[in-house]
Design an enzyme around this catalytic site. Structure first.
Site, PDB file in Angstrom:
ATOM      1  N   HIS A 199      67.950  74.685  37.611  1.00 56.60           N
ATOM      2  CA  HIS A 199      68.684  75.592  38.486  1.00 56.60           C
ATOM      3  C   HIS A 199      69.770  76.374  37.753  1.00 56.60           C
ATOM      4  CE1 HIS A 199      67.540  73.744  42.672  1.00 56.60           C
ATOM      5  NE2 HIS A 199      66.489  74.092  41.935  1.00 56.60           N
ATOM      6  N   ASP A 203      60.971  76.072  36.857  1.00 56.79           N
ATOM      7  CA  ASP A 203      61.120  75.780  38.281  1.00 56.79           C
ATOM      8  C   ASP A 203      61.016  77.057  39.097  1.00 56.79           C
ATOM      9  OD1 ASP A 203      61.665  74.502  40.673  1.00 56.79           O
ATOM     10  OD2 ASP A 203      63.779  74.184  40.266  1.00 56.79           O
ATOM     11  N   HIS A 244      55.301  75.755  44.545  1.00 53.77           N
ATOM     12  CA  HIS A 244      56.167  76.787  45.122  1.00 53.77           C
ATOM     13  C   HIS A 244      56.405  77.893  44.101  1.00 53.77           C
ATOM     14  CE1 HIS A 244      60.210  75.910  43.297  1.00 53.77           C
ATOM     15  NE2 HIS A 244      59.786  74.663  43.252  1.00 53.77           N
ATOM     16  N   GLU A 295      60.599  76.902  49.131  1.00 54.50           N
ATOM     17  CA  GLU A 295      60.775  75.496  48.785  1.00 54.50           C
ATOM     18  C   GLU A 295      62.233  75.209  48.489  1.00 54.50           C
ATOM     19  OE1 GLU A 295      60.917  71.950  45.971  1.00 54.50           O
ATOM     20  OE2 GLU A 295      61.705  73.980  45.801  1.00 54.50           O
ATOM     21  N   GLU A 296      62.872  76.151  47.799  1.00 52.96           N
ATOM     22  CA  GLU A 296      64.274  75.975  47.430  1.00 52.96           C
ATOM     23  C   GLU A 296      65.210  76.146  48.617  1.00 52.96           C
ATOM     24  OE1 GLU A 296      64.964  74.764  44.729  1.00 52.96           O
ATOM     25  OE2 GLU A 296      63.595  75.449  43.160  1.00 52.96           O
TER      26      GLU A 296
END
Length: 492
Positions: A452, A293, A281, A327-328
């Protein structure tokens, strides 16, 4: 490291091949006329790819993705300029390598956050910093005031038995996140008991870390729900040990639809009857530029595609490279992709390789282990994990397994019966001493302490595991681009 890209990626002019809603080539399409292939053993191309896809080159791709992100708002949230600029850089690079890049446009259910405020009113006056769960029910306009309660049983509050003998009606209940059940289950239980709202202690080793969770499915949202840091949760519990605690909460949001797109690029050679899909992603959450990420993984997929372009005559199977959106926001991009496949197209998808957070600072060398959350994959065929673990073993690099649990883009493929595997260096799992002895790093801390968070930047990326994971997945692509015959229809 604090290195930046050598140049800022230019926004591309719109190409006809990138028009919204462009139709994908069917998976069963034949290789282009005149595209000849030459025989090469699968292990030979695999070894070549593992040498050519280096951590240094992958890091350079990551630098460019991060610079595009930082120059356009600082995140790659789906539907934002940061996502578009990063996608344009990937498109330009692939186009220069000879690929035709296609956008797969779609809409997904999103959540617009209007308010996430909280405070302790008594016995201590202090501000709280709740993070509302996506798709949470809202408090009334202006918020609500209620007494704090906690489960008398297990602190995770997964069942009504955890509240036996308690009256939580009209109260704000503080539970621990834990791993016993999904957060949606916790608030369903509390809703049935008449609770006014739910707060969740993230309970991280980092006392000031907070994370945003989501209701799955959104239709099961019943009461206002948010997370608190461990520090704030422990302060509330200390006060509650001495008597009643009263809180104010103002948690409000609206569901909405957002438009975005996946990026897809196919090798022009190789049989589409056994298509290998490799993906990661591209999007981030709204609090970070997402170097680990999932910029590192997106960069590794890109570098693999560029290097594989030099070996097109050796490909027996077509390879489709994918960069997923949203995706998130609930795995929406990869799920949309799989949902669009016909039964024949699914049957012609040999396997899916997923790259997720491959450069975590306090990493574990995790290989998706061929199991779903409900049990082992059917026997009878080689698992992707067997081969990836074998590659690492040949490099004298130990690995541990990671369940294909639905936290990343492999989920839609697994649920559709498509074999899946890949690597992941870790997110919010706390490193044990056993793993610290095995991989180095710091026991008692998350595998990615910046998960995150705003600190997920280039300087936090672990370039050692980035190199190892990028090479391992390049090896896997090279191997499967030549031979997937030992990967069964349902084996992971």
């Amino acid at each position: 490291m604090n290195a930046r890209s050598r140049r800022t990626p230019m926004r591309l002019r719109t190409l006809a091949a990138l028009a919204a809603g462009a139709v994908l080539l069917p998976l069963a399409a034949s290789a282009p006329a005149g595209a000849e292939t030459t025989d090469m053993p699968s292990d030979v191309l695999a070894d070549v790819m593992s040498r050519e896809v280096t951590g240094a080159n992958t890091y350079a791709r990551l630098q460019a993705i991060q610079q595009a992100t930082l120059d356009n708002g600082g995140t790659r949230v789906s539907g934002t300029a940061g996502y578009d600029a990063s996608a344009d850089y990937i498109t330009q690079t692939l186009t220069e390598a000879g690929y035709e890049v296609r956008k797969q446009s779609f809409e997904f259910l999103d959540y617009d956050i209007l308010s996430e405020k909280g405070s302790e009113v008594s016995p201590t006056a202090r501000d709280l910093h709740p993070v509302i769960a996506r798709f949470s029910v809202s408090t009334p306009e202006g918020g609500l005031r209620a007494e704090l309660a906690q489960p008398a049983g297990k602190s995770t509050g997964c069942s009504a038995d955890d509240y036996a003998g308690q009256d939580v009606k009209g109260k704000i209940v503080l539970v621990d996140v834990g791993t016993d059940c999904f957060i949606t289950q916790k608030q369903l239980v509390l809703s049935q008991l008449g609770a006014a709202a739910m707060l969740m202690n993230v309970n991280s080793p980092n006392a000031d870390l907070n994370l945003r969770y989501r209701m799955v499915p959104p239709s099961d949202a019943r009461i206002p729900t948010a997370t608190l840091t461990r520090a704030e949760s422990e302060a509330l519990r200390a006060d509650a040990a001495n008597g009643p605690v009263t809180l104010d909460l103002d948690l409000r949001g609206n569901n909405k639809m957002t438009k975005t797109y996946n990026l897809l690029a196919d090798t022009p050679t190789g049989s589409a009857d056994r298509t290998v899909v490799m993906g990661a992603h591209l999007d981030t959450v709204d609090t970070t530029s997402g170097a680990n990420d999932n910029g590192a993984a997106a960069a590794a997929v890109l570098e693999t595609a560029v290097q594989l372009a030099e070996h097109r005559p050796q490909l027996k199977n077509r390879v489709r490279f994918a960069w997923w959106a949203a995706e998130e926001k609930g795995l929406a991009g990869s799920q949309f992709y799989v949902d669009q496949l016909t039964a024949d197209e699914k049957a012609h998808t040999a396997l899916y390789l997923n790259l997720e957070m491959i450069a975590s600072p306090n990493y574990a060398r995790q290989v998706y282990n061929g199991q779903t959350a409900t049990g082992p994959a059917p026997a009878g065929s080689t698992r992707i994990s067997d081969l990836v673990n074998g590659y690492f073993a040949e490099q004298n690099l130990p690995t541990v397994g990671l369940v294909l649990d639905g936290r990343s883009d492999h989920s839609a493929f697994v649920n559709a019966g498509i074999p899946a595997g890949g690597v992941n260096a870790g997110a919010d799992t706390v490193k044990s001493q056993e793993w610290a002895d095995l991989f180095g790093g710091t026991a008692g801390q998350m595998l990615d302490p910046c998960y995150h968070q705003a600190c997920d930047v280039l300087s936090a990326v672990n370039r050692t595991i980035l190199d190892q994971n990028a090479r391992a997945m390049a090896w896997a692509v090279g191997r499967f681009a030549v031979d997937t015959s030992d990967i069964g229809a349902t084996a992971q």
